[in-house]
Enzyme design. Sequence first.
Site, PDB file in Angstrom:
ATOM      1  N   GLU A 187      53.291  57.447  41.480  1.00  0.00           N
ATOM      2  CA  GLU A 187      54.080  56.393  42.128  1.00  0.00           C
ATOM      3  C   GLU A 187      55.519  56.387  41.620  1.00  0.00           C
ATOM      4  O   GLU A 187      56.451  56.132  42.382  1.00  0.00           O
ATOM      5  CB  GLU A 187      53.422  55.031  41.912  1.00  0.00           C
ATOM      6  CG  GLU A 187      52.034  54.900  42.524  1.00  0.00           C
ATOM      7  CD  GLU A 187      51.993  55.280  43.998  1.00  0.00           C
ATOM      8  OE1 GLU A 187      52.931  54.928  44.743  1.00  0.00           O
ATOM      9  OE2 GLU A 187      51.043  55.972  44.405  1.00  0.00           O
TER      10      GLU A 187
ATOM     11  N   TYR B 263      48.465  66.405  50.341  1.00  0.00           N
ATOM     12  CA  TYR B 263      48.918  66.142  48.974  1.00  0.00           C
ATOM     13  C   TYR B 263      48.779  67.401  48.105  1.00  0.00           C
ATOM     14  O   TYR B 263      49.746  67.843  47.465  1.00  0.00           O
ATOM     15  CB  TYR B 263      48.086  65.033  48.333  1.00  0.00           C
ATOM     16  CG  TYR B 263      48.276  63.647  48.884  1.00  0.00           C
ATOM     17  CD1 TYR B 263      48.594  62.592  48.035  1.00  0.00           C
ATOM     18  CD2 TYR B 263      48.104  63.361  50.230  1.00  0.00           C
ATOM     19  CE1 TYR B 263      48.735  61.304  48.513  1.00  0.00           C
ATOM     20  CE2 TYR B 263      48.256  62.074  50.729  1.00  0.00           C
ATOM     21  CZ  TYR B 263      48.566  61.051  49.867  1.00  0.00           C
ATOM     22  OH  TYR B 263      48.718  59.771  50.347  1.00  0.00           O
TER      23      TYR B 263
END
Length: 437
Positions: free
Chosen positions: A293, A368
């Site tokens: 993040e 991803y």
Amino acid sequence: MNPTPGADRSTDSYLPEHGNGGYQVWLYDLDLKYRVGPNHLTGRATIEAVADHALSQFSLDLAGLRAARVRVDGRPARFSQRLHKLYVTPDTAIDADQEFTVEVRYAGTPRPVGGTWGDIGWDELTDGALVASQPVGAPSWFPCNDHLADKAAYRITITTDTPYTVLATGQLAARSRSGSTTTWVFERPEPTPSYLMGIQIGRYAEIELAADPVVQRAAFPPRLRTAFLHDFGRQPEMMRVLKRLFGPYPFGEYVVVVTGDDLDDPIEAQGMSVFGANHVDGRRTHERLVVHELAHQWFGNSLTIADWRHIWLNEGFATYAEWLWSEESGGATAQDHARIWHTRLSRSPADIVVADPGVARMFDERVYKRGALTLHALRERLGDPDFFSLLQAWTAQYRHATVTTQQFVSLAAVYARQPLDDLFTDWLHTPQLPPPL
């Protein structure tokens, strides 16, 4: 009132129904009042925009909340709502290249926007509220041009019950108490897409995690203090490592919020990340998510993709940041992670194109992991000095702008001693997984 054909559609190839044509927003000024108990939101949005071409009518995205009054340049405007669109007809047509101001007063019970990825947007917690806007949830709490490439500045004023702490994706500019309520004012001067704006409301303890090299603050339920301090204890070092690898941190501060409820996944926002209570266990079980993040502040937030089909530029880079942190902190090397994930992906169907996965697979794990493998293959081809010089040039050249896969490919060619066409074709544009690295 019939909408102008095409006015309520954006240029996004995956989500054309989100976002609107005909104008660009440069400032949202939101004045919100929120009552936690009944989950009731009252808002006044003042939107500063410029017309791309002459507009006799335009639309905004607004879902689940009802507009009560709309003004354009101070004059009452006709309006109607259908589905998640607010259609506005100004008293006088807007000329091409003209700056104009829209004021929308609205209210209601905010709730998430349903869709392919479940419920997205403003959501009630057991005691408070959160916003998870990616990719289509912003209209659940304010009228906007919900297109990821329409980046604007924000000022958010929110008044709510005094026992609650408010955190928003912006730096706190003012706070004042009046009776039983407190008003918080946040400013976000950097260009920001609507999906990266959020508000978090809860009974939180607040601390400063670090003042250098970037101010890092945190808010969490008091009961999680000990576990939080352990699980996020290495975040300041993560910040130092990512700054060295990717270039300067692109915002004034970084805020982490841990809600009192569990969340399926952390929430990405501009200058902020939000985690669930289940992501804090005192054993650093989810530390890879902490760095993932954080990496989005460079890749996704400062550099925002121009179209959702380029999503690997967000998620592949953030995933590779996990591998780099592991390598830098004494864990498994990036090569180790690449080997493990290549083996796992080799067992998956070869039916996805990473550079254009399709709307239903935007958040597929293969986007991803294979995105990260693409970067590792590029690192192997370029060598570390040129690879990390490329990443720093990438973040510097497109700071606070929008980006595409082709722009990255073109910049990578500058740092290559041999053509890279085969590498990007094999890893990004071919469903079949290339051989192991």
